[in-house]
Design a protein around this motif. Structure first.
Motif, short mmCIF file in Angstrom:
data_model
loop_
_atom_site.label_atom_id
_atom_site.label_comp_id
_atom_site.label_asym_id
_atom_site.label_seq_id
_atom_site.Cartn_x
_atom_site.Cartn_y
_atom_site.Cartn_z
N SER A 115 10.32 -13.39 5.97
CA SER A 115 9.59 -12.28 6.57
C SER A 115 9.19 -12.52 8.01
N THR A 116 9.37 -13.73 8.51
CA THR A 116 8.94 -14.03 9.88
C THR A 116 10.00 -14.81 10.64
N SER A 152 7.83 -10.23 12.99
CA SER A 152 7.98 -9.86 11.58
C SER A 152 8.11 -8.35 11.46
N LYS A 153 8.61 -7.90 10.32
CA LYS A 153 8.60 -6.48 9.99
C LYS A 153 7.34 -6.20 9.20
N ARG A 154 6.54 -5.27 9.69
CA ARG A 154 5.27 -4.96 9.04
C ARG A 154 5.53 -4.27 7.69
N ARG A 155 4.65 -4.57 6.72
CA ARG A 155 4.78 -4.01 5.37
C ARG A 155 3.54 -3.19 5.02
N ASP A 156 3.65 -2.39 4.01
CA ASP A 156 2.54 -1.57 3.53
C ASP A 156 1.70 -2.42 2.58
N THR A 157 0.55 -2.92 3.09
CA THR A 157 -0.28 -3.83 2.30
C THR A 157 -1.74 -3.41 2.37
N GLU A 208 -5.39 -3.28 3.65
CA GLU A 208 -5.78 -3.27 5.05
C GLU A 208 -7.30 -3.23 5.18
N SER A 232 -0.01 -0.89 14.55
CA SER A 232 1.21 -0.39 13.91
C SER A 232 1.92 0.56 14.86
#
Length: 272
Positions: A91-92, A116-121, A123, A219
């Motif tokens: 991921s990084t 990295s590609k940001r993910r829906d986590t 927050e 984002s």
């Protein structure tokens, strides 16, 4: 007719010279638009390193953090930016970059960056943006260098740094001529707060940033919402002494979204 590139985009423009998987080399020029007392404004130097790594990473992964070290001042000579990937994980990606000029035996600047590609986590944000007058109600402060003409600074809290009992203050900042915010621009703007030692020394003193880290939280939606608007920077120093002090800052959107946090270690010269 297409609009001319923004002065900041001209300042960070890099031309590919040698690009291969996991490494790259670029040529660039030092423009007169963002000059400081010695060489270019530090935020532009850090942005050049970030740009070199971002161009090497390519589409997809975003800049998550960067730590830039300012080894020596840059001249007006052309620059060579080298970037190399140290590791690609699930991921990084971990990169390093440096800027050299002429026949100098060592880099003028160097940096490490994480992408990295940001993910829906899950927050969350700790704390809130301080209350402050809006930028249109704050007087512009223009540092006496060319970079001060290209970046608009409006101190908002604790504005008289020569008559203050605290190093904490806040300011509204944006690129002049309406350049939309992006990760590389955010790295640059992170270096705009007034040097903290001025608040304690009550005068201008010689100083130089030796290391700056920027942790980017924004984002794609956050950047889009900010556009070319001001960001709000709340900064303070933890401790100074022995010729060095630290600076800590949080960068917010006008709507109260935390966009980045940043830290610096700064060399200074001031008698007791």
């Amino acid at each position: 007719m297409a609009d001319a590139p923004h002065s900041f985009d001209r300042a960070i423009n890099l031309t590919s010279v040698d690009v291969a998987p996991g490494r790259a080399r670029y040529d660039g020029e030092i423009t007169a638009d963002y000059q400081n007392k010695i060489g270019p404004f530090g935020g532009v130097g850090a942005a050049l390193l970030a740009q070199g790594m971002q161009q090497s990473v390519g589409e997809g992964p975003e800049l998550i953090s960067i730590t830039a070290d300012f080894l020596t001042g840059m001249t007006e000579d052309p620059i060579e930016v080298s970037a190399i990937c140290h590791r690609v994980g699930k991921s990084t990606e971990f990169w390093a970059a440096s800027i050299k000029q002429g026949d100098a035996p060592s880099p003028a600047l160097r940096a490490t960056g994480v992408f990295s590609k940001r993910r829906d986590t899950l927050e969350w944000t700790e704390g809130e943006m301080p209350d402050a007058p809006p930028p249109q109600d704050c007087e512009r402060f223009q540092p006496p260098r060319t970079w001060g003409e290209r970046i608009e600074i409006r101190p908002a809290l604790n504005t008289d740094f020569f008559n203050s009992d605290s190093t904490r203050n806040a300011l509204w900042v944006r690129f002049a001529k309406d350049r939309p915010l992006d990760p590389i621009g955010l790295v640059c703007l992170a270096d705009t707060p007034t040097p903290r030692v001025f608040f304690t020394a009550k005068r201008f003193v010689p100083l130089s940033t030796v290391s700056m880290s920027v942790y980017l939280h924004a984002s794609a939606e956050d950047y889009s919402n900010v556009g070319a608007d001001y960001v709000f920077i709340d900064a303070y120093a933890g401790r100074g002494g022995g010729g060095f002090y630290d600076q800590h800052a949080r960068i917010w959107s006008r709507s109260g979204k935390l966009l980045a946090t940043t830290q610096q270690m700064v060399w200074y010269k001031a008698e007791k």
